[in-house]
Design a protein around this motif. Structure first.
Motif, PDB file in Angstrom:
ATOM      1  N   VAL A   1      11.991-120.913 -27.453  1.00  0.00           N
ATOM      2  CA  VAL A   1      11.895-119.543 -28.387  1.00  0.00           C
ATOM      3  C   VAL A   1      12.118-118.422 -27.585  1.00  0.00           C
ATOM      4  CG1 VAL A   1      10.851-118.081 -29.887  1.00  0.00           C
ATOM      5  CG2 VAL A   1      10.788-120.728 -30.368  1.00  0.00           C
ATOM      6  N   LEU A   2      11.413-118.252 -26.379  1.00  0.00           N
ATOM      7  CA  LEU A   2      11.437-117.011 -25.741  1.00  0.00           C
ATOM      8  C   LEU A   2      12.803-116.981 -24.860  1.00  0.00           C
ATOM      9  CD1 LEU A   2       7.967-116.443 -24.009  1.00  0.00           C
ATOM     10  CD2 LEU A   2       9.018-115.095 -25.787  1.00  0.00           C
ATOM     11  N   THR A   3      13.342-118.112 -24.562  1.00  0.00           N
ATOM     12  CA  THR A   3      14.688-117.856 -24.002  1.00  0.00           C
ATOM     13  C   THR A   3      15.850-117.630 -25.006  1.00  0.00           C
ATOM     14  OG1 THR A   3      15.325-120.426 -24.127  1.00  0.00           O
ATOM     15  CG2 THR A   3      14.249-119.534 -22.295  1.00  0.00           C
ATOM     16  N   PHE A   4      15.711-117.326 -26.146  1.00  0.00           N
ATOM     17  CA  PHE A   4      16.583-117.012 -27.361  1.00  0.00           C
ATOM     18  C   PHE A   4      16.402-115.735 -27.909  1.00  0.00           C
ATOM     19  CE2 PHE A   4      17.242-121.886 -28.109  1.00  0.00           C
ATOM     20  CZ  PHE A   4      18.279-122.167 -27.729  1.00  0.00           C
ATOM     21  N   VAL A   5      15.285-114.864 -27.602  1.00  0.00           N
ATOM     22  CA  VAL A   5      15.132-113.800 -28.136  1.00  0.00           C
ATOM     23  C   VAL A   5      16.114-112.728 -27.538  1.00  0.00           C
ATOM     24  CG1 VAL A   5      12.642-113.941 -28.240  1.00  0.00           C
ATOM     25  CG2 VAL A   5      13.755-112.704 -25.994  1.00  0.00           C
ATOM     26  N   ALA A   6      16.373-111.416 -28.291  1.00  0.00           N
ATOM     27  CA  ALA A   6      17.509-110.589 -27.762  1.00  0.00           C
ATOM     28  C   ALA A   6      17.342-110.167 -26.523  1.00  0.00           C
ATOM     29  CB  ALA A   6      17.268-109.332 -28.834  1.00  0.00           C
ATOM     30  N   GLU A   7      18.406-109.852 -25.975  1.00  0.00           N
ATOM     31  CA  GLU A   7      18.519-109.518 -24.363  1.00  0.00           C
ATOM     32  C   GLU A   7      17.469-108.365 -24.393  1.00  0.00           C
ATOM     33  OE1 GLU A   7      21.624-108.216 -20.850  1.00  0.00           O
ATOM     34  OE2 GLU A   7      22.375-108.940 -22.972  1.00  0.00           O
ATOM     35  N   GLY A   8      16.834-108.215 -23.167  1.00  0.00           N
ATOM     36  CA  GLY A   8      15.958-107.061 -22.912  1.00  0.00           C
ATOM     37  C   GLY A   8      14.666-106.787 -23.778  1.00  0.00           C
TER      38      GLY A   8
ATOM     39  N   LEU B   1       0.653-120.260 -26.408  1.00  0.00           N
ATOM     40  CA  LEU B   1       1.160-121.529 -25.851  1.00  0.00           C
ATOM     41  C   LEU B   1       2.572-121.360 -25.972  1.00  0.00           C
ATOM     42  CD1 LEU B   1       0.991-124.303 -24.779  1.00  0.00           C
ATOM     43  CD2 LEU B   1       1.141-125.346 -27.079  1.00  0.00           C
ATOM     44  N   VAL B   2       3.427-121.195 -24.604  1.00  0.00           N
ATOM     45  CA  VAL B   2       4.706-120.993 -24.556  1.00  0.00           C
ATOM     46  C   VAL B   2       5.267-122.033 -23.649  1.00  0.00           C
ATOM     47  CG1 VAL B   2       6.306-119.428 -23.245  1.00  0.00           C
ATOM     48  CG2 VAL B   2       4.154-118.373 -24.295  1.00  0.00           C
ATOM     49  N   GLY B   3       6.475-122.500 -24.279  1.00  0.00           N
ATOM     50  CA  GLY B   3       7.199-123.478 -23.406  1.00  0.00           C
ATOM     51  C   GLY B   3       8.626-123.462 -23.532  1.00  0.00           C
ATOM     52  N   PHE B   4       9.281-123.435 -22.226  1.00  0.00           N
ATOM     53  CA  PHE B   4      10.673-123.523 -22.299  1.00  0.00           C
ATOM     54  C   PHE B   4      11.493-123.955 -21.113  1.00  0.00           C
ATOM     55  CE2 PHE B   4       8.817-119.466 -20.628  1.00  0.00           C
ATOM     56  CZ  PHE B   4       9.607-119.346 -19.229  1.00  0.00           C
ATOM     57  N   HIS B   5      12.674-124.390 -21.063  1.00  0.00           N
ATOM     58  CA  HIS B   5      13.542-125.008 -20.009  1.00  0.00           C
ATOM     59  C   HIS B   5      13.627-123.941 -18.880  1.00  0.00           C
ATOM     60  CE1 HIS B   5      14.483-128.242 -22.754  1.00  0.00           C
ATOM     61  NE2 HIS B   5      14.734-129.111 -21.563  1.00  0.00           N
ATOM     62  N   LEU B   6      13.239-124.292 -17.728  1.00  0.00           N
ATOM     63  CA  LEU B   6      13.970-123.642 -16.661  1.00  0.00           C
ATOM     64  C   LEU B   6      15.247-123.861 -16.026  1.00  0.00           C
ATOM     65  CD1 LEU B   6      10.569-123.772 -14.417  1.00  0.00           C
ATOM     66  CD2 LEU B   6      11.071-121.943 -15.828  1.00  0.00           C
ATOM     67  N   GLN B   7      15.652-125.241 -16.558  1.00  0.00           N
ATOM     68  CA  GLN B   7      16.993-125.776 -16.071  1.00  0.00           C
ATOM     69  C   GLN B   7      17.378-126.567 -17.170  1.00  0.00           C
ATOM     70  OE1 GLN B   7      17.704-127.427 -12.025  1.00  0.00           O
ATOM     71  NE2 GLN B   7      15.561-126.618 -11.561  1.00  0.00           N
ATOM     72  N   GLN B   8      18.595-126.920 -17.464  1.00  0.00           N
ATOM     73  CA  GLN B   8      19.067-127.562 -18.031  1.00  0.00           C
ATOM     74  C   GLN B   8      18.729-127.567 -19.769  1.00  0.00           C
ATOM     75  OE1 GLN B   8      18.531-131.811 -16.955  1.00  0.00           O
ATOM     76  NE2 GLN B   8      18.650-131.280 -14.911  1.00  0.00           N
ATOM     77  N   GLY B   9      18.589-126.256 -20.041  1.00  0.00           N
ATOM     78  CA  GLY B   9      18.165-125.879 -21.319  1.00  0.00           C
ATOM     79  C   GLY B   9      19.321-125.679 -22.360  1.00  0.00           C
ATOM     80  N   PRO B  10      19.181-125.176 -23.435  1.00  0.00           N
ATOM     81  CA  PRO B  10      20.136-124.902 -24.187  1.00  0.00           C
ATOM     82  C   PRO B  10      21.355-124.013 -24.122  1.00  0.00           C
ATOM     83  CG  PRO B  10      18.163-124.859 -25.678  1.00  0.00           C
ATOM     84  CD  PRO B  10      17.887-124.832 -24.171  1.00  0.00           C
ATOM     85  N   ALA B  11      22.555-124.568 -24.276  1.00  0.00           N
ATOM     86  CA  ALA B  11      23.922-123.594 -23.813  1.00  0.00           C
ATOM     87  C   ALA B  11      23.630-122.129 -24.208  1.00  0.00           C
ATOM     88  CB  ALA B  11      25.255-124.133 -24.239  1.00  0.00           C
ATOM     89  N   THR B  12      23.076-121.777 -25.384  1.00  0.00           N
ATOM     90  CA  THR B  12      23.120-120.518 -25.771  1.00  0.00           C
ATOM     91  C   THR B  12      21.862-119.817 -25.495  1.00  0.00           C
ATOM     92  OG1 THR B  12      22.209-121.332 -27.852  1.00  0.00           O
ATOM     93  CG2 THR B  12      24.576-120.977 -27.626  1.00  0.00           C
ATOM     94  N   ALA B  13      20.883-120.482 -24.613  1.00  0.00           N
ATOM     95  CA  ALA B  13      19.715-119.667 -24.253  1.00  0.00           C
ATOM     96  C   ALA B  13      19.750-119.104 -22.675  1.00  0.00           C
ATOM     97  CB  ALA B  13      18.462-120.754 -24.115  1.00  0.00           C
ATOM     98  N   ARG B  14      18.989-118.128 -22.548  1.00  0.00           N
ATOM     99  CA  ARG B  14      19.232-117.549 -21.135  1.00  0.00           C
ATOM    100  C   ARG B  14      18.395-118.532 -20.123  1.00  0.00           C
ATOM    101  NH1 ARG B  14      14.925-113.064 -19.579  1.00  0.00           N
ATOM    102  NH2 ARG B  14      15.541-113.728 -17.543  1.00  0.00           N
ATOM    103  N   VAL B  15      18.423-118.448 -18.820  1.00  0.00           N
ATOM    104  CA  VAL B  15      17.642-118.801 -17.848  1.00  0.00           C
ATOM    105  C   VAL B  15      16.625-117.763 -17.314  1.00  0.00           C
ATOM    106  CG1 VAL B  15      17.694-119.513 -15.474  1.00  0.00           C
ATOM    107  CG2 VAL B  15      19.610-120.249 -16.840  1.00  0.00           C
ATOM    108  N   TYR B  16      15.316-118.194 -17.490  1.00  0.00           N
ATOM    109  CA  TYR B  16      14.268-117.365 -17.508  1.00  0.00           C
ATOM    110  C   TYR B  16      13.597-117.669 -16.246  1.00  0.00           C
ATOM    111  CZ  TYR B  16      10.989-114.188 -19.516  1.00  0.00           C
ATOM    112  OH  TYR B  16      10.164-112.917 -19.996  1.00  0.00           O
TER     113      TYR B  16
END
Length: 209
Positions: free
Chosen positions: A127-134, A154-169
């Motif tokens: 979820v956090l890699t899909f929020v609006a930029e900035g 509780l937060v979880g997100f990919h650092l690599q190999q995540g969804p194509a439309t998500a950011r790298v965080y």
């Protein structure tokens, strides 16, 4: 009184049709009897029985519904209309607010008959890699503002190999945003099974100081 400025489009919204495979994939996994609630098992371990939980960015409802079935008081929030419809169809007992995180104000929650503070906020599934930029710090601030005393996120997100439309965080950038939002990292793992930290996925438990 002037109206609030419209929220910026999230990366998820900007992804449009490219996001379509998410709902279909999880619907198929559920139909096949696959284990799709690992996040919920960890969330359940973080709270006492009957806790008040917010599933922020609840998608098609798989995590919130499982936590509700375990006896927790769960409010789900999901801004994507297609996912809201799928969630309500698949899990009709799970209340879903059609709101993104920055729209989860006390007034909006009260108007929907939902709690305004939570023992646990679940924000998993990238979820956090899909929020609006900035808006990452503002989103974290809003989640922190919804915590009851002693509550956690509780937060979880990919650092690599995540969804194509998500950011790298990157972890260091996330840590800086957490601090800027007035939160602290209590624990970090490489997965919801509490495996050691790695460079593929980040599971983090946050709290207010």
């Amino acid at each position: 009184m002037s109206e609030a400025a419209p929220l910026r489009p999230t990366r998820w919204a900007l992804g449009g049709p490219r996001n379509g495979g998410y709902a279909d994939r999880f619907a198929q996994l559920i139909a096949e009897g696959a284990d799709v609630v690992g996040e919920a098992r960890l969330a359940d371990a973080l709270v006492p029985r009957g806790a008040t939980i917010l599933d922020a960015g609840s998608g098609m409802g798989r995590i919130g519904a499982h936590l509700r079935a375990l006896g927790h008081r769960v409010t789900a929030a999901e801004p994507d209309p297609a996912l809201v419809e799928q969630s309500r169809r698949t899990y009709p007992d799970l209340p879903v607010l059609p709101l993104e995180i920055l729209a989860l104000t006390p007034d909006a929650l009260t108007a929907a008959g939902a709690p305004t503070s939570y023992d646990l906020v679940v924000c998993v599934g990238n979820v956090l890699t899909f929020v609006a930029e900035g808006t990452e710090v503002a989103v974290l601030e809003r989640l922190g503002s919804l915590l009851a005393p002693g509550g956690r996120i509780l937060v979880g997100f990919h650092l690599q190999q995540g969804p194509a439309t998500a950011r790298v965080y990157p972890p260091e950038e996330f840590a800086a945003d957490v601090e800027a939002a007035g939160l602290v990292v209590q624990q970090r793992f490489g997965g919801y099974d509490l495996r050691p930290v790695d460079d593929l996925y980040a599971v983090t438990i946050l709290a207010r100081p």
